[in-house]
Design a protein around this motif. Structure first.
Motif, PDB file in Angstrom:
ATOM      1  N   MET A 241       0.807  -1.209   0.000  1.00  0.00           N
ATOM      2  CA  MET A 241       0.000   0.000   0.000  1.00  0.00           C
ATOM      3  C   MET A 241       0.843   1.262   0.000  1.00  0.00           C
ATOM      4  O   MET A 241       0.446   2.280  -0.582  1.00  0.00           O
ATOM      5  N   GLY A 242       2.023   1.214   0.634  1.00  0.00           N
ATOM      6  CA  GLY A 242       2.857   2.405   0.714  1.00  0.00           C
ATOM      7  C   GLY A 242       3.226   2.974  -0.646  1.00  0.00           C
ATOM      8  O   GLY A 242       2.949   4.148  -0.933  1.00  0.00           O
ATOM      9  N   PRO A 243       3.857   2.184  -1.537  1.00  0.00           N
ATOM     10  CA  PRO A 243       4.192   2.713  -2.871  1.00  0.00           C
ATOM     11  C   PRO A 243       2.974   3.147  -3.667  1.00  0.00           C
ATOM     12  O   PRO A 243       3.025   4.120  -4.419  1.00  0.00           O
ATOM     13  N   VAL A 357      15.192   2.095  -7.708  1.00  0.00           N
ATOM     14  CA  VAL A 357      13.861   1.552  -7.994  1.00  0.00           C
ATOM     15  C   VAL A 357      12.872   2.150  -7.001  1.00  0.00           C
ATOM     16  O   VAL A 357      13.095   2.110  -5.779  1.00  0.00           O
ATOM     17  N   SER A 358      11.780   2.707  -7.526  1.00  0.00           N
ATOM     18  CA  SER A 358      10.758   3.281  -6.658  1.00  0.00           C
ATOM     19  C   SER A 358       9.980   2.182  -5.934  1.00  0.00           C
ATOM     20  O   SER A 358       9.857   2.188  -4.721  1.00  0.00           O
ATOM     21  N   TYR A 359       9.450   1.221  -6.674  1.00  0.00           N
ATOM     22  CA  TYR A 359       8.766   0.074  -6.083  1.00  0.00           C
ATOM     23  C   TYR A 359       8.634  -1.002  -7.140  1.00  0.00           C
ATOM     24  O   TYR A 359       8.829  -0.759  -8.336  1.00  0.00           O
ATOM     25  N   ILE A 360       8.312  -2.199  -6.681  1.00  0.00           N
ATOM     26  CA  ILE A 360       8.206  -3.377  -7.547  1.00  0.00           C
ATOM     27  C   ILE A 360       6.820  -3.978  -7.361  1.00  0.00           C
ATOM     28  O   ILE A 360       6.328  -4.104  -6.230  1.00  0.00           O
ATOM     29  N   VAL A 367      11.382   2.607 -12.310  1.00  0.00           N
ATOM     30  CA  VAL A 367      12.687   3.243 -12.165  1.00  0.00           C
ATOM     31  C   VAL A 367      12.501   4.674 -11.673  1.00  0.00           C
ATOM     32  O   VAL A 367      11.724   5.452 -12.244  1.00  0.00           O
ATOM     33  N   ALA A 368      13.230   5.009 -10.615  1.00  0.00           N
ATOM     34  CA  ALA A 368      13.212   6.374 -10.088  1.00  0.00           C
ATOM     35  C   ALA A 368      14.483   7.138 -10.445  1.00  0.00           C
ATOM     36  O   ALA A 368      14.504   8.366 -10.395  1.00  0.00           O
ATOM     37  N   GLY A 369      15.551   6.439 -10.823  1.00  0.00           N
ATOM     38  CA  GLY A 369      16.797   7.108 -11.174  1.00  0.00           C
ATOM     39  C   GLY A 369      17.825   6.103 -11.663  1.00  0.00           C
ATOM     40  O   GLY A 369      17.736   4.895 -11.411  1.00  0.00           O
TER      41      GLY A 369
END
Length: 410
Positions: A241-243, A357-360, A367-369
């Motif tokens: 739930m967080g991402p 990685v932002s989330y999976i 991808v965040a960066g």
């Protein structure tokens, strides 16, 4: 002979040495995808059990014998709102009402009699007061004796006492009438409880009362489930739930998520559109997950014979929550190992690059960066992966298309 020997010697002197063989490294072919932003629908999947939003437990509010039941009062039957399902004998209640009406009628007769006596008592009291006044005047003039005055006072007091008794009896009758009226209203209300009527559309789940059975007050007659709305309290871990919440726009809440209920059955997936109703405050102590309650409106209207079955109580279903779509870089989660991924540089050289990685979710990594559009990401695991080695990139367009479809929830 001399000439032959000379030719042989001369040809040997003109012979050149063999040139050394050049050792060139052979490029290793690797499958790559060219990074490009795609439409991403962030989503999480949880599981829960179907339950009706409304549950009706018909409880006997009066005691008596069950004298009538509806043919629809059977396990599994659908019953529309306003249908009388069961009736309890109301003979005792009607006799009680008749008795109360008789008592109130008797009080009315008593009131009429007392009101007639009240008028006489008031006249008698007026005469007694007049006689007492006359005797007091005569006593002051010295004509009447004290005995006559006392006799007139006693007569006036008796008349006053009789009048007060009648007034008190009238007040008691009024109070008794109020009590009887309250008892009659209670009995009349109980008379309504002898008929058990469905308050909304229901499906009968169990029946505990039969025709001819005597039922005491407070016993459960039958239970039924509302059919207008079904609820699923699905469990989602905080890591999921967080991402999802972080990917939502500012000002949005969990209630703004789109929900879908799925039932996987015999190689096919049956779906129902749903809406997020609320988030439970309780936390599952064993799994440390939160419960999100979603609602499916009018599930009976969505029944399709042979394609979509009814959404029944205790069915184990899958619930997917979706956030609004946005553009993002998405790669296979297997391409990132320990925060690093292999890319092909401009000179077709293998490069190991740190990736944030932002989330999976569902095998995809957002991808965040670390990667930019146009980069060539290696999606195979070469047998020898040495940074700087020459590679031959081979575009895997099928995988890129699959990632785009999967990211957009198709």
């Amino acid at each position: 002979l001399a000439l032959g020997v000379g030719v042989i010697l001369y040809s040997g002197a003109m012979k050149s040495a063999a040139s050394p063989k050049e050792n060139t490294a052979q490029a290793v072919p690797v499958r790559v995808i060219t990074m490009a932003e795609v439409d991403l629908v962030p989503r999480v999947t949880g599981y829960g059990v179907v339950a009706p939003a409304l549950e009706w437990r018909a409880i006997a509010r009066v005691e008596g014998e069950v004298i009538d039941t509806s043919p629809l009062l059977a396990d599994g039957n659908f019953v529309p709102a306003g249908t009388e399902l069961l009736r309890i004998d109301d003979t005792d209640l009607r006799l009680t009402l008749a008795q109360l009406d008789a008592q109130m009628a008797a009080l009315s007769v008593k009131d009429e009699t007392l009101n007639a006596s009240l008028a006489l008592s008031q006249d008698d009291l007026a005469l007694s007061q007049s006689e007492l006044t006359r005797q007091e005047d005569l006593q002051r003039q010295g004509i009447a004796t004290q005995t006559a005055r006392d006799q007139a006072a006693r007569t006036e007091l008796a008349a006053r006492s009789k009048l007060m008794d009648i007034q008190n009896q009238l007040a008691l009758n009024a109070a008794e009438r109020a009590v009887l009226s309250a008892q009659r209203a209670s009995s009349a209300r109980s008379l309504e409880f002898t008929s058990v009527v469905s308050p909304f559309d229901v499906q009968v789940r169990s029946v505990d009362a039969d025709l001819g059975q005597y039922v005491p007050r407070g016993v459960v007659l039958f239970t039924a489930d509302g059919t207008d709305t079904a609820e699923i309290a699905a469990q989602f871990s905080f890591g999921q739930m967080g991402p999802l919440i972080r990917s939502m726009e500012s000002g949005m809440s969990v209630l703004d998520l789109t929900a879908e209920v799925r039932l996987r059955q015999a190689g096919r997936v049956i779906t129902w559109p749903a809406s997020v109703d609320r988030v439970s405050e309780t936390i599952d102590a064993r799994t440390q997950s939160a419960r999100v309650v979603v609602r499916v409106d009018q599930p009976r209207d969505q029944i399709v014979a042979g394609q979509r079955p009814p959404l029944r109580r205790d069915m184990f279903v899958e619930v997917e929550l979706r956030a609004p779509s946005h553009r993002a870089l998405v790669i296979p989660s297997s391409a990132v190992v320990d925060g690093r991924a292999l890319v092909v540089s401009a000179g077709n050289k293998l490069e190991r690059r740190a990736v944030e990685v932002s989330y999976i979710f569902e095998g995809l990594a957002v991808v965040a960066g670390g990667l930019q559009p146009g980069d060539q990401l290696v999606v195979t695991d070469p047998s020898v992966a040495v940074p700087g080695m020459s590679v031959k990139p081979v575009e895997d367009q099928a995988l890129a298309d699959t990632l785009a479809l999967q990211a957009s929830a198709q």
